[in-house]
Scaffold this motif. Structure first.
Motif, PDB file in Angstrom:
ATOM      1  N   GLY A   1      99.853 -10.650  20.136  1.00 26.34           N
ATOM      2  CA  GLY A   1     100.257  -9.595  19.220  1.00 26.34           C
ATOM      3  C   GLY A   1      99.183  -9.285  18.201  1.00 26.34           C
ATOM      4  N   LEU A   2      99.328  -8.130  17.582  1.00 21.11           N
ATOM      5  CA  LEU A   2      98.445  -7.707  16.509  1.00 21.11           C
ATOM      6  C   LEU A   2      99.277  -7.545  15.245  1.00 21.11           C
ATOM      7  CD1 LEU A   2      96.342  -4.925  18.265  1.00 21.11           C
ATOM      8  CD2 LEU A   2      95.734  -7.331  17.949  1.00 21.11           C
ATOM      9  N   ALA A   3      98.867  -8.221  14.184  1.00 23.31           N
ATOM     10  CA  ALA A   3      99.520  -8.060  12.887  1.00 23.31           C
ATOM     11  C   ALA A   3      98.846  -6.894  12.177  1.00 23.31           C
ATOM     12  CB  ALA A   3      99.389  -9.342  12.066  1.00 23.31           C
TER      13      ALA A   3
ATOM     14  N   HIS B   1      98.631  -4.023   8.955  1.00 24.67           N
ATOM     15  CA  HIS B   1      98.961  -3.662   7.576  1.00 24.67           C
ATOM     16  C   HIS B   1      98.408  -2.265   7.351  1.00 24.67           C
ATOM     17  CE1 HIS B   1      94.961  -4.972   5.491  1.00 24.67           C
ATOM     18  NE2 HIS B   1      94.738  -4.637   6.727  1.00 24.67           N
TER      19      HIS B   1
ATOM     20  N   ILE C   1     104.119  -6.902  13.329  1.00 27.00           N
ATOM     21  CA  ILE C   1     103.398  -7.437  14.481  1.00 27.00           C
ATOM     22  C   ILE C   1     103.823  -6.622  15.687  1.00 27.00           C
ATOM     23  CG2 ILE C   1     103.016  -9.418  15.984  1.00 27.00           C
ATOM     24  CD1 ILE C   1     103.641 -11.195  13.542  1.00 27.00           C
TER      25      ILE C   1
ATOM     26  N   ASP D   1      95.468  -9.316  11.368  1.00 17.27           N
ATOM     27  CA  ASP D   1      95.398 -10.637  11.966  1.00 17.27           C
ATOM     28  C   ASP D   1      95.815 -10.536  13.427  1.00 17.27           C
ATOM     29  OD1 ASP D   1      94.936 -13.349  12.109  1.00 17.27           O
ATOM     30  OD2 ASP D   1      96.443 -13.902  10.640  1.00 17.27           O
ATOM     31  N   ILE D   2      95.606 -11.613  14.150  1.00 20.05           N
ATOM     32  CA  ILE D   2      95.900 -11.675  15.577  1.00 20.05           C
ATOM     33  C   ILE D   2      96.924 -12.783  15.803  1.00 20.05           C
ATOM     34  CG2 ILE D   2      94.892 -11.974  17.884  1.00 20.05           C
ATOM     35  CD1 ILE D   2      93.582  -9.721  16.240  1.00 20.05           C
ATOM     36  N   ARG D   3      97.930 -12.520  16.645  1.00 25.01           N
ATOM     37  CA  ARG D   3      98.874 -13.573  17.030  1.00 25.01           C
ATOM     38  C   ARG D   3      98.421 -14.101  18.390  1.00 25.01           C
ATOM     39  NH1 ARG D   3     105.239 -12.521  17.399  1.00 25.01           N
ATOM     40  NH2 ARG D   3     104.517 -11.115  19.012  1.00 25.01           N
TER      41      ARG D   3
ATOM     42  N   GLU E   1     109.397  -4.675  17.045  1.00 23.57           N
ATOM     43  CA  GLU E   1     108.788  -4.533  15.719  1.00 23.57           C
ATOM     44  C   GLU E   1     109.303  -5.680  14.857  1.00 23.57           C
ATOM     45  OE1 GLU E   1     109.464  -1.778  11.886  1.00 23.57           O
ATOM     46  OE2 GLU E   1     109.543  -0.767  13.817  1.00 23.57           O
TER      47      GLU E   1
ATOM     48  N   ALA F   1     106.271  -8.958   9.207  1.00 24.28           N
ATOM     49  CA  ALA F   1     105.430 -10.160   9.068  1.00 24.28           C
ATOM     50  C   ALA F   1     105.649 -10.806   7.720  1.00 24.28           C
ATOM     51  CB  ALA F   1     103.959  -9.776   9.219  1.00 24.28           C
TER      52      ALA F   1
ATOM     53  N   TYR G   1     100.869  -7.309  22.020  1.00 21.26           N
ATOM     54  CA  TYR G   1      99.545  -6.968  22.530  1.00 21.26           C
ATOM     55  C   TYR G   1      99.642  -6.170  23.831  1.00 21.26           C
ATOM     56  CZ  TYR G   1      94.562  -7.252  23.319  1.00 21.26           C
ATOM     57  OH  TYR G   1      93.249  -6.917  23.502  1.00 21.26           O
TER      58      TYR G   1
ATOM     59  N   VAL H   1      94.443  -3.539  11.862  1.00 21.51           N
ATOM     60  CA  VAL H   1      94.627  -4.922  12.292  1.00 21.51           C
ATOM     61  C   VAL H   1      94.255  -5.855  11.140  1.00 21.51           C
ATOM     62  CG1 VAL H   1      93.941  -6.714  13.935  1.00 21.51           C
ATOM     63  CG2 VAL H   1      94.118  -4.332  14.702  1.00 21.51           C
TER      64      VAL H   1
END
Length: 104
Positions: free
Chosen positions: A46-48, A50, A68, A34-36, A101, A104, A71, A32
């Motif tokens: 959502g969860l960004a 990488h 992303i 970042d968080i949307r 999908e 980002a 969630y 994770v």
């Protein structure tokens, strides 16, 4: 009392950043980044991710900053985040050109 709730929410959200994400079958998906959020609904949407598992994502997703994921896929949050049926859902999204999908 509302002030305490407001202070508590960002701390809980930020604890998700940096956690590893695995499918319920134990396959590493990503980390994770970042968080949307939907600010109006005060909800995580959502969860960004990488540090993606290169075997799960196509070249386009791997060459972008990440993906992303919705969630609603999250099944459990603990020391790691567990998502439901990620491999099957990604394959379906690829074949149906669904928006599940999102680079980002």
């Amino acid at each position: 009392m509302a002030d305490m709730d407001t202070e508590k929410i960002p701390q809980e959200i930020t604890t998700l950043v940096g956690r590893e994400v695995y499918s319920k079958n134990g396959v590493f998906v990503g980390e994770v980044e970042d968080i949307r959020l939907n600010i109006d609904r005060e909800a995580v949407t959502g969860l960004a991710l990488h540090q993606l598992n290169t075997e799960l994502f196509d070249a386009e997703a791997r060459s972008s900053r990440g993906v992303i994921i919705p969630y609603r896929w999250v099944q459990a949050v603990g020391d790691v985040v567990i998502v439901n049926d990620i491999v099957e859902r990604l394959r379906q999204a690829d074949s149906e050109s669904d928006e599940e999908e999102v680079p980002a």
